[in-house]
Motif scaffolding. Sequence first.
Motif, mmCIF file in Angstrom:
data_model
loop_
_atom_site.group_PDB
_atom_site.id
_atom_site.type_symbol
_atom_site.label_atom_id
_atom_site.label_comp_id
_atom_site.label_asym_id
_atom_site.label_seq_id
_atom_site.Cartn_x
_atom_site.Cartn_y
_atom_site.Cartn_z
ATOM 1 N N VAL A 261 -6.172 19.516 4.164
ATOM 2 C CA VAL A 261 -5.379 18.295 4.171
ATOM 3 C C VAL A 261 -4.738 18.109 2.802
ATOM 4 O O VAL A 261 -5.292 18.551 1.792
ATOM 5 C CB VAL A 261 -6.279 17.080 4.532
ATOM 6 N N GLU A 262 -3.557 17.523 2.799
ATOM 7 C CA GLU A 262 -2.912 17.138 1.550
ATOM 8 C C GLU A 262 -2.972 15.624 1.473
ATOM 9 O O GLU A 262 -2.675 14.938 2.455
ATOM 10 C CB GLU A 262 -1.461 17.616 1.526
ATOM 11 N N VAL A 263 -3.380 15.106 0.322
ATOM 12 C CA VAL A 263 -3.498 13.662 0.163
ATOM 13 C C VAL A 263 -2.819 13.209 -1.123
ATOM 14 O O VAL A 263 -2.693 13.973 -2.081
ATOM 15 C CB VAL A 263 -4.969 13.184 0.175
ATOM 16 N N ASP A 264 -2.394 11.957 -1.088
ATOM 17 C CA ASP A 264 -1.784 11.329 -2.259
ATOM 18 C C ASP A 264 -2.071 9.839 -2.133
ATOM 19 O O ASP A 264 -2.587 9.375 -1.105
ATOM 20 C CB ASP A 264 -0.275 11.598 -2.274
ATOM 21 N N SER A 265 -1.728 9.104 -3.160
ATOM 22 C CA SER A 265 -1.882 7.652 -3.106
ATOM 23 C C SER A 265 -0.703 7.011 -3.807
ATOM 24 O O SER A 265 -0.026 7.641 -4.626
ATOM 25 C CB SER A 265 -3.203 7.209 -3.742
ATOM 26 N N ALA A 266 -0.461 5.750 -3.449
ATOM 27 C CA ALA A 266 0.664 5.012 -4.024
ATOM 28 C C ALA A 266 0.355 3.527 -3.958
ATOM 29 O O ALA A 266 -0.527 3.085 -3.215
ATOM 30 C CB ALA A 266 1.955 5.319 -3.265
ATOM 31 N N GLY A 267 1.114 2.762 -4.725
ATOM 32 C CA GLY A 267 1.000 1.309 -4.702
ATOM 33 C C GLY A 267 2.280 0.696 -4.176
ATOM 34 O O GLY A 267 3.355 1.274 -4.301
ATOM 35 N N THR A 268 2.155 -0.479 -3.609
ATOM 36 C CA THR A 268 3.348 -1.166 -3.127
ATOM 37 C C THR A 268 4.105 -1.834 -4.278
ATOM 38 O O THR A 268 5.276 -2.147 -4.135
ATOM 39 C CB THR A 268 2.996 -2.211 -2.048
ATOM 40 N N SER A 269 3.443 -2.020 -5.415
ATOM 41 C CA SER A 269 4.109 -2.611 -6.587
ATOM 42 C C SER A 269 4.408 -1.525 -7.612
ATOM 43 O O SER A 269 3.900 -0.410 -7.518
ATOM 44 C CB SER A 269 3.215 -3.676 -7.227
ATOM 45 N N ASP A 270 5.192 -1.865 -8.598
ATOM 46 C CA ASP A 270 5.507 -0.913 -9.670
ATOM 47 C C ASP A 270 4.799 -1.268 -10.978
ATOM 48 O O ASP A 270 5.112 -0.727 -12.026
ATOM 49 C CB ASP A 270 7.027 -0.840 -9.896
ATOM 50 N N TRP A 271 3.818 -2.132 -10.899
ATOM 51 C CA TRP A 271 3.158 -2.647 -12.099
ATOM 52 C C TRP A 271 2.481 -1.584 -12.950
ATOM 53 O O TRP A 271 2.405 -1.716 -14.164
ATOM 54 C CB TRP A 271 2.110 -3.693 -11.737
ATOM 55 N N HIS A 272 1.940 -0.558 -12.343
ATOM 56 C CA HIS A 272 1.107 0.397 -13.078
ATOM 57 C C HIS A 272 1.614 1.834 -13.006
ATOM 58 O O HIS A 272 0.841 2.766 -13.262
ATOM 59 C CB HIS A 272 -0.329 0.341 -12.552
ATOM 60 N N VAL A 273 2.875 2.028 -12.657
ATOM 61 C CA VAL A 273 3.417 3.378 -12.494
ATOM 62 C C VAL A 273 3.107 4.216 -13.741
ATOM 63 O O VAL A 273 3.349 3.790 -14.872
ATOM 64 C CB VAL A 273 4.937 3.331 -12.216
ATOM 65 N N GLY A 274 2.531 5.388 -13.514
ATOM 66 C CA GLY A 274 2.187 6.309 -14.591
ATOM 67 C C GLY A 274 0.819 6.096 -15.201
ATOM 68 O O GLY A 274 0.345 6.925 -15.970
ATOM 69 N N ASP A 275 0.160 4.989 -14.841
ATOM 70 C CA ASP A 275 -1.168 4.691 -15.400
ATOM 71 C C ASP A 275 -2.266 5.421 -14.638
ATOM 72 O O ASP A 275 -2.161 5.637 -13.430
ATOM 73 C CB ASP A 275 -1.467 3.188 -15.327
ATOM 74 N N PRO A 276 -3.374 5.742 -15.327
ATOM 75 C CA PRO A 276 -4.536 6.295 -14.637
ATOM 76 C C PRO A 276 -5.240 5.178 -13.855
ATOM 77 O O PRO A 276 -4.972 3.995 -14.073
ATOM 78 C CB PRO A 276 -5.417 6.798 -15.777
ATOM 79 N N PRO A 277 -6.150 5.540 -12.969
ATOM 80 C CA PRO A 277 -6.932 4.507 -12.286
ATOM 81 C C PRO A 277 -7.656 3.604 -13.297
ATOM 82 O O PRO A 277 -8.001 4.031 -14.407
ATOM 83 C CB PRO A 277 -7.920 5.309 -11.441
ATOM 84 N N TYR A 278 -7.862 2.372 -12.879
ATOM 85 C CA TYR A 278 -8.515 1.350 -13.689
ATOM 86 C C TYR A 278 -9.873 1.865 -14.180
ATOM 87 O O TYR A 278 -10.661 2.413 -13.404
ATOM 88 C CB TYR A 278 -8.661 0.097 -12.827
ATOM 89 N N GLY A 279 -10.152 1.674 -15.462
ATOM 90 C CA GLY A 279 -11.363 2.212 -16.085
ATOM 91 C C GLY A 279 -12.658 1.912 -15.338
ATOM 92 O O GLY A 279 -13.434 2.830 -15.049
ATOM 93 N N PRO A 280 -12.948 0.638 -15.017
ATOM 94 C CA PRO A 280 -14.183 0.350 -14.295
ATOM 95 C C PRO A 280 -14.242 1.012 -12.904
ATOM 96 O O PRO A 280 -15.314 1.397 -12.447
ATOM 97 C CB PRO A 280 -14.181 -1.176 -14.177
ATOM 98 N N MET A 281 -13.088 1.199 -12.267
ATOM 99 C CA MET A 281 -13.061 1.881 -10.977
ATOM 100 C C MET A 281 -13.393 3.351 -11.162
ATOM 101 O O MET A 281 -14.154 3.933 -10.397
ATOM 102 C CB MET A 281 -11.687 1.714 -10.316
ATOM 103 N N GLN A 282 -12.823 3.952 -12.212
ATOM 104 C CA GLN A 282 -13.134 5.359 -12.499
ATOM 105 C C GLN A 282 -14.625 5.555 -12.769
ATOM 106 O O GLN A 282 -15.221 6.523 -12.288
ATOM 107 C CB GLN A 282 -12.345 5.844 -13.719
#
Length: 152
Positions: free
Chosen positions: A34-55
């Motif tokens: 399978v090929e997977v990706d993720s995206a956001g509906t907003s542009d607030w964090h484009v280019g940012d890594p996942p949120y530190g506490p989530m990581q």
Amino acid sequence: MTQCILFVCLGNICRSPTAEGVFRALAEESGLEVEVDSAGTSDWHVGDPPYGPMQLAAKGRGYDLSALRARQASARDFTDFDLICVMDEKNRSTMEALRPAGNKTPVQLFLDHAEGTGPREVPDPYYTRDFETPITLIEAASRGLIAQLLRQ
């Protein structure tokens, strides 16, 4: 045939990158191509890594999200992916507004793939500060969707 799946949340720094990382790891374990990706509906964090506490929470469960970077969903995603899994109804409605005329790519609540009854939306840990519950829900939905795809 390899399936292409997109996971979508609001900012693409908590729920959807976690879904991408968890699903990729569990699919690999199961032998599902399978090929997977993720995206956001907003542009607030484009280019940012996942949120530190989530990581950190994901890493504690064996999932490395550090290489992922946020991007904004677009109409092109409807042609690039076979399935779009959203984390909540607001994400679904935003994605449906992006849908090109005549496109039939399914947009589904990701938790609809989890077995049993439970919440239908993945709570946003950026606001709830609970990072473990979303991972547990995402694992359940991932296992359910993987089982479904393996049966096809």
